[in-house]
Design an enzyme around this catalytic site. Structure first.
Site, PDB file in Angstrom:
ATOM      1  CB  CYS A 133       3.920  25.568   8.011  1.00 41.84           C
ATOM      2  SG  CYS A 133       4.037  24.183   9.164  1.00 41.84           S
ATOM      3  CE  LYS A 175       4.076  23.987  15.244  1.00 41.27           C
ATOM      4  NZ  LYS A 175       3.133  24.017  14.106  1.00 41.27           N
ATOM      5  NE  ARG A 234       6.077  17.168  12.371  1.00 37.89           N
ATOM      6  CZ  ARG A 234       7.318  17.546  12.626  1.00 37.89           C
ATOM      7  NH1 ARG A 234       8.303  16.665  12.540  1.00 37.89           N
ATOM      8  NH2 ARG A 234       7.576  18.788  12.958  1.00 37.89           N
ATOM      9  CE  LYS A 272       1.840  22.467  18.520  1.00 35.06           C
ATOM     10  NZ  LYS A 272       0.895  22.743  17.420  1.00 35.06           N
ATOM     11  CE1 TYR A 293      -3.961  16.349  20.006  1.00 32.99           C
ATOM     12  CE2 TYR A 293      -1.838  16.594  21.093  1.00 32.99           C
ATOM     13  CZ  TYR A 293      -2.648  16.793  19.997  1.00 32.99           C
ATOM     14  OH  TYR A 293      -2.150  17.443  18.897  1.00 32.99           O
TER      15      TYR A 293
END
Length: 330
Positions: free
Chosen positions: A131, A197, A207, A249, A314
């Site tokens: 990241c 997170k 991923r 998260k 989602y």
């Protein structure tokens, strides 16, 4: 003995209308953000095996998908890019003609009212999958990454992003992004901080979805899931640096953290129902062991009851489709 009971909780559960009258938590589409995957190398929609019902969309189909989401009543999207121009530092993310900027522009041009909240990170854009900037010691260099996050944030704002969702988990990232935005005149662009997170196994399907070729792991910068108090420090720092919304998260394994964060802050609290959480329900429903609609509804109510104002899921598009078909999930 039973005649002496002064309070009987079942009185408020005796029929559907009474239950509706005293219902403490609910949600609607205005509480939900829809993640969307855009692959600049595709020519047609590609289903994601690890996330049944979710697809990668070719860039050429993005505008049409946004129309479909809008017509379903979805007003908030979080685009993720699948880049075919990766390098060691993810420089495509601050290119005004790069994938991130193009995605945001396409959405805003097609539906100017749609609230666009792009992920601000580098894992989908770096050749190593981390990241941020990996230094000579094979560590992610915090402060060099902050510089690049600022550039990425400004590029997304120039493209028309309404709010940014930085997820790199670098120390000081909210302050660096806020300073970069303000310096360029983007004082109205908000920040939905991935404040807590966790380094989680539940990201596995994501991923796969974004072709993240991670070398090593992210335990050195994502939050340690053993530690609740330490995680809350992350959120307090983000708030002090100018975050507008604080997010936890993943969601389901961390409802205790959502609750504690809700009790500590007056900012809106968000939760991200990540790929592994979605996939668990989806595969169990496909196997016939769970009622999918009822399970999704119960899970999202759990987030709201824990204190979340906003849910990234989602399931957002499918929820919108269910609501359009029958008006209810249960």
């Amino acid at each position: 003995m039973s005649s002496e009971l002064l309070y009987r909780p079942r009185r408020l559960r005796r029929n559907a209308l009474t239950r509706e009258l005293v219902k403490e938590n609910t949600f609607d589409l205005n509480d939900l953000i829809h993640p969307i995957f855009i692959d600049e190398g595709l020519t047609e929609e590609q289903p994601i095996a690890s996330l049944p019902g979710i697809s990668r969309f070719p860039e050429s189909r993005l505008a049409d998908e946004i129309d479909e989401l809008w017509n379903l009543g979805i007003r908030y999207v979080m685009p993720f890019g699948i880049s075919h121009h990766k390098d060691e530092i993810g420089s495509d993310t601050w290119n005004d003609n790069g994938l991130l900027a193009r995605m945001v522009r396409t959405i805003k041009q097609r539906r100017p009212e749609m609230i666009v909240i792009p992920d601000v990170c580098f894992c989908e854009y770096t050749s190593h999958g981390h990241c941020g900037v990996v230094d000579c010691h094979n560590d992610v260099n915090n402060d060099l990454t902050l510089e690049n996050l600022g550039k990425q944030a400004v590029a997304a704002a120039r493209a028309g992003a309404d709010m940014l969702a930085p997820s790199a988990m670098m120390d000081g990232q909210i302050g660096a992004i806020r300073a970069a935005l303000d310096a360029e005149g983007f004082t109205d662009v908000g920040i939905l901080a991935h404040a807590i997170k966790f380094a989680s196994a539940f990201y596995g399907p994501f991923r796969t979805a974004v072709d993240c070729e991670l070398k090593g792991d992210r335990k050195g910068y994502q939050a340690d899931f053993h530690n609740g108090r330490q995680a809350l420090i992350e959120a307090e720092l983000d708030e002090s640096e100018g975050a507008d919304i604080l997010m936890v998260k993943p969601g389901t394994p961390y409802l205790d953290i959502v609750r504690q964060l809700r009790d500590r802050t007056h900012l809106p609290v968000a939760v991200y129902q990540v790929g592994g959480e979605y996939a668990q329900i989806k595969f169990a429903a496909q196997a016939g062991v769970l009622d999918e609609k009822r399970t999704v509804y119960e899970t999202l109510i759990g987030f709201k009851r824990a204190g979340a104002d906003i849910i990234v899921s989602y399931y957002t598009k499918q929820i919108a489709q269910w609501l359009k078909e029958s008006g209810s999930l249960i």
